[in-house]
Motif scaffolding. Structure first.
Motif, PDB file in Angstrom:
ATOM      1  N   SER A 167      63.206  77.242  41.867  1.00 48.00           N
ATOM      2  CA  SER A 167      62.935  76.806  40.499  1.00 48.00           C
ATOM      3  C   SER A 167      62.155  77.873  39.741  1.00 48.00           C
ATOM      4  O   SER A 167      61.517  78.749  40.347  1.00 48.00           O
ATOM      5  CB  SER A 167      62.121  75.512  40.529  1.00 48.00           C
ATOM      6  OG  SER A 167      60.844  75.750  41.112  1.00 48.00           O
TER       7      SER A 167
ATOM      8  N   CYS B   7      69.744  77.750  38.991  1.00 47.33           N
ATOM      9  CA  CYS B   7      69.632  76.318  39.285  1.00 47.33           C
ATOM     10  C   CYS B   7      70.588  75.501  38.419  1.00 47.33           C
ATOM     11  O   CYS B   7      71.194  74.536  38.902  1.00 47.33           O
ATOM     12  CB  CYS B   7      68.195  75.849  39.069  1.00 47.33           C
ATOM     13  SG  CYS B   7      67.048  76.323  40.385  1.00 47.33           S
TER      14      CYS B   7
ATOM     15  N   THR C 228      63.386  71.866  38.610  1.00 50.32           N
ATOM     16  CA  THR C 228      63.818  72.575  37.402  1.00 50.32           C
ATOM     17  C   THR C 228      64.223  71.607  36.308  1.00 50.32           C
ATOM     18  O   THR C 228      63.803  71.740  35.147  1.00 50.32           O
ATOM     19  CB  THR C 228      64.986  73.519  37.723  1.00 50.32           C
ATOM     20  OG1 THR C 228      64.590  74.436  38.751  1.00 50.32           O
ATOM     21  CG2 THR C 228      65.427  74.299  36.491  1.00 50.32           C
TER      22      THR C 228
END
Length: 338
Positions: A107, A202, A269
């Motif tokens: 993240s 991500c 995230t």
């Protein structure tokens, strides 16, 4: 013998790390790695790809102009800490700059944490956040990207390469080899802010690996009901693109253990950068990707698919067998818990 353009340390030598090493070696870069505590499979993989094995992190740091961290997401921070400690333990300062690229599926929060570690403990190291989007590098005429070869002569042959976005402040005086290094890997600097490249990675993996988890659940349930052939037939007729994409599930088993933490990082995230917050869980994460992490944890821990190795595949080579193995594992787990 041609003098290498630069030396690249890669941690670690999994499928992706090996592919990137082959690409670099083919373009006249020297590649080194430290395999302390790694398996014989990893050592064999490194030797067959002409990667030089050094004895420890200190030697790797001393030899390297660039270090690429390509490890399971759970190991990203520890790997950065190891390199920082090795760098600081040198009796003499390096005569050339050291650039550290974190290319792990983490993240933005985790990327910033690693950046802060280097800024505080080893500010002389140039840190850049990154992510790898796509498959392992391979020669475009090579139909077997995971096949190892014994040598990699310098070549101008076209390679199929993943995208590698990077972010963070670039040095005003980069190493002389940086332009060639960047072009060879296909680096794309997208922001001066650390964490942006990881966020892009991500966001992409949310779609691809999230979809693979949905395929796994859908096909396993259909197989348990005895209607998997009918489900596949319906997909072929009504959604051929989805049917083709569903083949991704057969490449997943050897990577499932890595994807557990990756899905948790994706959940972080979406919560922190996207504002999507679901019901809290015992792991501290929330939202749909915490559930997807549990799917991959089941693959890794509860089924024979978790024992699969990239070089020695036995189970899960077809969609049908993935569904069968998954169903068998979940039924055995349920019986054990009853």
């Amino acid at each position: 013998m041609t003098t290498p353009l630069a030396t690249v340390g890669i941690l670690s030598i999994g499928e992706m790390g090996t592919g990137i090493a082959k690409l670099l070696i083919a373009h006249n870069f020297r590649v080194v790695t430290n395999l302390e505590g790694r398996s014989n499979d990893t050592k064999t993989r490194a030797l067959s790809a002409s990667i030089e094995i050094v004895k420890d992190d200190k030697t790797l740091v001393s030899a390297s102009d660039y270090i690429l961290s390509i490890v399971p997401p759970r190991d990203a921070l520890d790997t950065a800490s190891r390199i920082s400690s090795a760098f600081n333990s040198q009796s003499q300062a390096k005569s050339t700059p050291l650039c550290y690229f974190d290319l792990n599926a983490i993240s933005p929060r985790s990327a910033r944490e690693i950046g802060e570690l280097f800024a505080k403990k080893s500010p002389a190291i140039q840190f850049l956040d990154g992510g790898i989007i796509g498959g392992t590098p391979r020669l475009k005429d090579d139909k077997s990207p995971s096949t190892t070869v014994s040598s990699h002569p310098t070549t101008t042959t076209d390679w199929a390469k993943p995208s590698i976005p990077i972010s963070g402040p670039l040095s005003q005086t980069p190493p002389s080899s940086f332009a060639t290094f960047s072009t060879t890997l296909g680096l794309n600097h997208i922001s001066d802010d650390i964490g942006i490249a990881s966020g892009l990675k991500c966001s992409f993996a949310s779609l691809t690996k999230g979809f693979t988890a949905l395929v796994l659940q859908s096909f396993t349930t259909a197989n348990n009901l005895g209607v998997l052939p009918l489900l596949i037939s319906e997909l072929e007729q009504r959604a051929p693109g989805l049917r083709k994409a569903a083949n991704s599930v057969t490449g997943m088993p050897p990577k499932a253990y890595r994807w557990v933490r990756e899905m948790e990082e994706i959940g972080i995230t979406h919560a922190e950068e996207g504002g999507f917050v679901g019901a809290p869980s015992s792991s501290g994460n929330s939202g749909v990707f915490n559930e997807i992490a549990q799917v991959y944890r089941s693959v890794a821990d509860d089924t024979v698919l978790g024992d699969e190795k990239t070089e020695r595949r036995k189970r899960g080579l077809t969609i049908e067998d993935v569904a069968t193995a998954m169903g068998e594992g979940l039924r055995a787990k349920r019986r054990k818990e009853e």
